[in-house]
Design an enzyme around this catalytic site. Structure first.
Site, PDB file in Angstrom:
ATOM      1  N   TYR A  17       0.844  -1.200   0.000  1.00 13.40           N
ATOM      2  CA  TYR A  17       0.000   0.000   0.000  1.00 13.40           C
ATOM      3  C   TYR A  17       0.878   1.249   0.000  1.00 13.40           C
ATOM      4  O   TYR A  17       0.657   2.178  -0.768  1.00 13.40           O
ATOM      5  CB  TYR A  17      -0.912  -0.018   1.227  1.00 13.40           C
ATOM      6  CG  TYR A  17      -1.939   1.088   1.252  1.00 13.40           C
ATOM      7  CD1 TYR A  17      -3.186   0.906   0.682  1.00 13.40           C
ATOM      8  CD2 TYR A  17      -1.659   2.318   1.840  1.00 13.40           C
ATOM      9  CE1 TYR A  17      -4.139   1.911   0.699  1.00 13.40           C
ATOM     10  CE2 TYR A  17      -2.598   3.328   1.858  1.00 13.40           C
ATOM     11  CZ  TYR A  17      -3.837   3.122   1.291  1.00 13.40           C
ATOM     12  OH  TYR A  17      -4.767   4.126   1.303  1.00 13.40           O
ATOM     13  N   HIS A  21       1.180   4.069  -3.111  1.00 19.30           N
ATOM     14  CA  HIS A  21       0.874   5.479  -2.881  1.00 19.30           C
ATOM     15  C   HIS A  21       2.105   6.372  -3.039  1.00 19.30           C
ATOM     16  O   HIS A  21       1.971   7.542  -3.383  1.00 19.30           O
ATOM     17  CB  HIS A  21       0.207   5.671  -1.517  1.00 19.30           C
ATOM     18  CG  HIS A  21      -1.250   5.358  -1.552  1.00 19.30           C
ATOM     19  ND1 HIS A  21      -1.724   4.065  -1.603  1.00 19.30           N
ATOM     20  CD2 HIS A  21      -2.330   6.172  -1.578  1.00 19.30           C
ATOM     21  CE1 HIS A  21      -3.047   4.105  -1.652  1.00 19.30           C
ATOM     22  NE2 HIS A  21      -3.441   5.362  -1.648  1.00 19.30           N
ATOM     23  N   TYR A  40      -3.866  15.771   2.141  1.00 18.85           N
ATOM     24  CA  TYR A  40      -4.516  14.460   2.219  1.00 18.85           C
ATOM     25  C   TYR A  40      -3.532  13.495   2.861  1.00 18.85           C
ATOM     26  O   TYR A  40      -2.449  13.251   2.335  1.00 18.85           O
ATOM     27  CB  TYR A  40      -4.879  14.036   0.798  1.00 18.85           C
ATOM     28  CG  TYR A  40      -5.726  12.799   0.626  1.00 18.85           C
ATOM     29  CD1 TYR A  40      -6.102  11.992   1.686  1.00 18.85           C
ATOM     30  CD2 TYR A  40      -6.152  12.441  -0.638  1.00 18.85           C
ATOM     31  CE1 TYR A  40      -6.886  10.877   1.489  1.00 18.85           C
ATOM     32  CE2 TYR A  40      -6.941  11.331  -0.862  1.00 18.85           C
ATOM     33  CZ  TYR A  40      -7.308  10.546   0.215  1.00 18.85           C
ATOM     34  OH  TYR A  40      -8.084   9.442   0.017  1.00 18.85           O
ATOM     35  N   TRP A  75      -7.789   3.448 -10.595  1.00 22.52           N
ATOM     36  CA  TRP A  75      -7.048   3.375  -9.328  1.00 22.52           C
ATOM     37  C   TRP A  75      -7.722   2.368  -8.392  1.00 22.52           C
ATOM     38  O   TRP A  75      -7.058   1.563  -7.760  1.00 22.52           O
ATOM     39  CB  TRP A  75      -6.959   4.751  -8.677  1.00 22.52           C
ATOM     40  CG  TRP A  75      -6.186   4.742  -7.397  1.00 22.52           C
ATOM     41  CD1 TRP A  75      -6.699   4.731  -6.128  1.00 22.52           C
ATOM     42  CD2 TRP A  75      -4.758   4.730  -7.229  1.00 22.52           C
ATOM     43  NE1 TRP A  75      -5.692   4.716  -5.198  1.00 22.52           N
ATOM     44  CE2 TRP A  75      -4.494   4.713  -5.856  1.00 22.52           C
ATOM     45  CE3 TRP A  75      -3.700   4.728  -8.130  1.00 22.52           C
ATOM     46  CZ2 TRP A  75      -3.199   4.696  -5.338  1.00 22.52           C
ATOM     47  CZ3 TRP A  75      -2.399   4.712  -7.615  1.00 22.52           C
ATOM     48  CH2 TRP A  75      -2.166   4.698  -6.247  1.00 22.52           C
ATOM     49  N   TRP A  76      -9.037   2.431  -8.320  1.00 18.47           N
ATOM     50  CA  TRP A  76      -9.755   1.470  -7.469  1.00 18.47           C
ATOM     51  C   TRP A  76      -9.461   0.034  -7.902  1.00 18.47           C
ATOM     52  O   TRP A  76      -9.208  -0.827  -7.066  1.00 18.47           O
ATOM     53  CB  TRP A  76     -11.252   1.712  -7.540  1.00 18.47           C
ATOM     54  CG  TRP A  76     -11.748   2.914  -6.820  1.00 18.47           C
ATOM     55  CD1 TRP A  76     -11.058   3.718  -5.943  1.00 18.47           C
ATOM     56  CD2 TRP A  76     -13.063   3.471  -6.913  1.00 18.47           C
ATOM     57  NE1 TRP A  76     -11.866   4.728  -5.494  1.00 18.47           N
ATOM     58  CE2 TRP A  76     -13.109   4.599  -6.070  1.00 18.47           C
ATOM     59  CE3 TRP A  76     -14.195   3.113  -7.622  1.00 18.47           C
ATOM     60  CZ2 TRP A  76     -14.251   5.371  -5.925  1.00 18.47           C
ATOM     61  CZ3 TRP A  76     -15.338   3.878  -7.482  1.00 18.47           C
ATOM     62  CH2 TRP A  76     -15.360   4.999  -6.636  1.00 18.47           C
TER      63      TRP A  76
END
Length: 103
Positions: A17, A21, A40, A75-76
């Site tokens: 993850y 990112h 964010y 992206w999902w």
């Protein structure tokens, strides 16, 4: 305006993850910025595999409102193998109510 929400990482995927990112797609990053989303951050509670996200936005929308955008949908799909998702690959997420803020 700030929003917070939680999502769920599958066990054992913390580093993957982080890696994905760290190399966030430029077009996704630009879409977020163009949509007024900034500052964010995503945190991980390793004991529950819960991801805790906080973002600031100008306007009323958040990143959670961009689901019809093709970049977000890709992206999902890219993240679906390491996160708990809904049938459309969107992250399973829950909005959180702000109870305290100290600027």
């Amino acid at each position: 305006m700030r929003t917070a929400f939680k999502m769920y990482l599958k066990p054992g995927y913390k580093e993957e993850y982080r890696k994905r990112h760290a190399a966030i797609w430029p077009e996704l990053q630009q879409l977020l910025k163009d949509s007024g989303i900034g500052n964010y951050s995503i945190f991980l509670d390793e004991s529950t595999h819960t991801l805790f996200a906080v973002q600031e936005q100008s306007g009323q929308g958040s990143s959670q409102d961009l689901g019809t955008n093709p970049v977000v949908q890709r992206w999902w799909a890219y993240m679906a193998d390491i996160m708990e998702t809904n049938p459309d690959n969107s992250p399973l997420s829950h909005s959180l109510e702000e109870l305290f803020y100290m600027p």
